[in-house]
Design an enzyme around this catalytic site. Sequence first.
Site, PDB file in Angstrom:
ATOM      1  CG  ASP A   1      10.840  26.562  16.085  1.00 56.02           C
ATOM      2  OD1 ASP A   1      11.886  26.370  16.734  1.00 56.02           O
ATOM      3  OD2 ASP A   1       9.906  25.741  16.031  1.00 56.02           O
TER       4      ASP A   1
ATOM      5  CG  ASP B   1      12.486  21.704  18.936  1.00 63.59           C
ATOM      6  OD1 ASP B   1      11.475  21.370  18.298  1.00 63.59           O
ATOM      7  OD2 ASP B   1      13.039  22.814  18.815  1.00 63.59           O
TER       8      ASP B   1
HETATM    9  C1  DX5 Z   1      13.056  22.757  13.919  1.00 59.56           C
HETATM   10  C2  DX5 Z   1      12.306  23.436  15.028  1.00 59.56           C
HETATM   11  C3  DX5 Z   1      11.265  22.622  15.681  1.00 59.56           C
HETATM   12  C4  DX5 Z   1      10.186  22.149  14.739  1.00 59.56           C
HETATM   13  C5  DX5 Z   1       9.704  20.824  15.206  1.00 59.56           C
HETATM   14  O1  DX5 Z   1      14.141  23.543  13.556  1.00 59.56           O
HETATM   15  O2  DX5 Z   1      13.209  23.853  16.039  1.00 59.56           O
HETATM   16  O3  DX5 Z   1      10.690  23.323  16.779  1.00 59.56           O
HETATM   17  O4  DX5 Z   1       9.094  23.018  14.678  1.00 59.56           O
HETATM   18  O5  DX5 Z   1       8.766  20.371  14.296  1.00 59.56           O
HETATM   19  P1  DX5 Z   1       8.220  18.887  14.306  1.00 59.56           P
HETATM   20  O6  DX5 Z   1       7.526  18.678  15.623  1.00 59.56           O
HETATM   21  O7  DX5 Z   1       7.302  18.849  13.145  1.00 59.56           O
HETATM   22  O8  DX5 Z   1       9.398  17.972  14.164  1.00 59.56           O
HETATM   23 ZN    ZN Z   2      12.447  24.685  17.910  1.00 56.58          ZN
END
Ligand code: DX5
Ligand code: ZN
Length: 240
Positions: free
Chosen positions: A56, A191
Amino acid sequence: MAFARHSTWEAALLTFFGRLGGRVVGAPSILAADFAELAEEVRRAERGGAELVHFDVMDNHFVPNLTVGPAVAASLAAAVDLPIDAHLQITNPDNLIPAFIEAGVVGISVQPEVVTHLHRTLGMIRAGGCEAGVALNPTTPPRQIVWALPYVDYVNVMSVNPGFGGQRFIPEMVEKVRQLKEMTDVPIEVDGGITSETAPLVVEAGAQVLIAGSAVFKGDPATEMRRIIEAGERASQHFS
Ligand code: DX5
Ligand code: ZN
């Protein structure tokens, strides 16, 4: 040898999303990992069956958070065996795409909400030997990318508002995955808020890449990653 360290023409033969078939895979999001030991965190998730690293990238413009860039991607690509998928949650992604290609990632996704010339941007990613993805905000309709689909190798359905890990899964995104699955055969990632409870819902709707950050790194990453993948695989067998 690390998957991502092939030359451009070799990388074109070793695509990740293009070779996925109908499989369900787990992709740990580094956002929730300990950044001081990133490579080891990835290896822990790999021991639980992870096949892709979700990387990310945030700029404090498109999203109100700041993470890492191409230099860290290059170090990680050199240190781990799993391929890296860079999710660019940034404005002006064209400025950084060459550096991510150079870093050795296999896929780069951009947010069409902040890309003015999406066709050109996707072409730039593919020309560099990477697979090109689009990541859609929760309220961005699938129809926004209809004319981009011939130039897209995967779609990321954001099931939280981009910017932070640990948010709650937005349930309407299950129907969005279903609609996208009817529009395209390219693999669909989901995601945000993915756990062993939400994974089956999105897999039943047609998703194949389960991206999970906090649910993986809250405990033993191998155990938690395996739990999510197995929940997704069970749902996929049930519906195939
Ligand atoms: C949010 C990111 C995600 C995030 C997801 O902007 O794009 O990839 O890391 O995290 P979780 O799995 O904790 O929701
Ligand atoms: Zn992401």
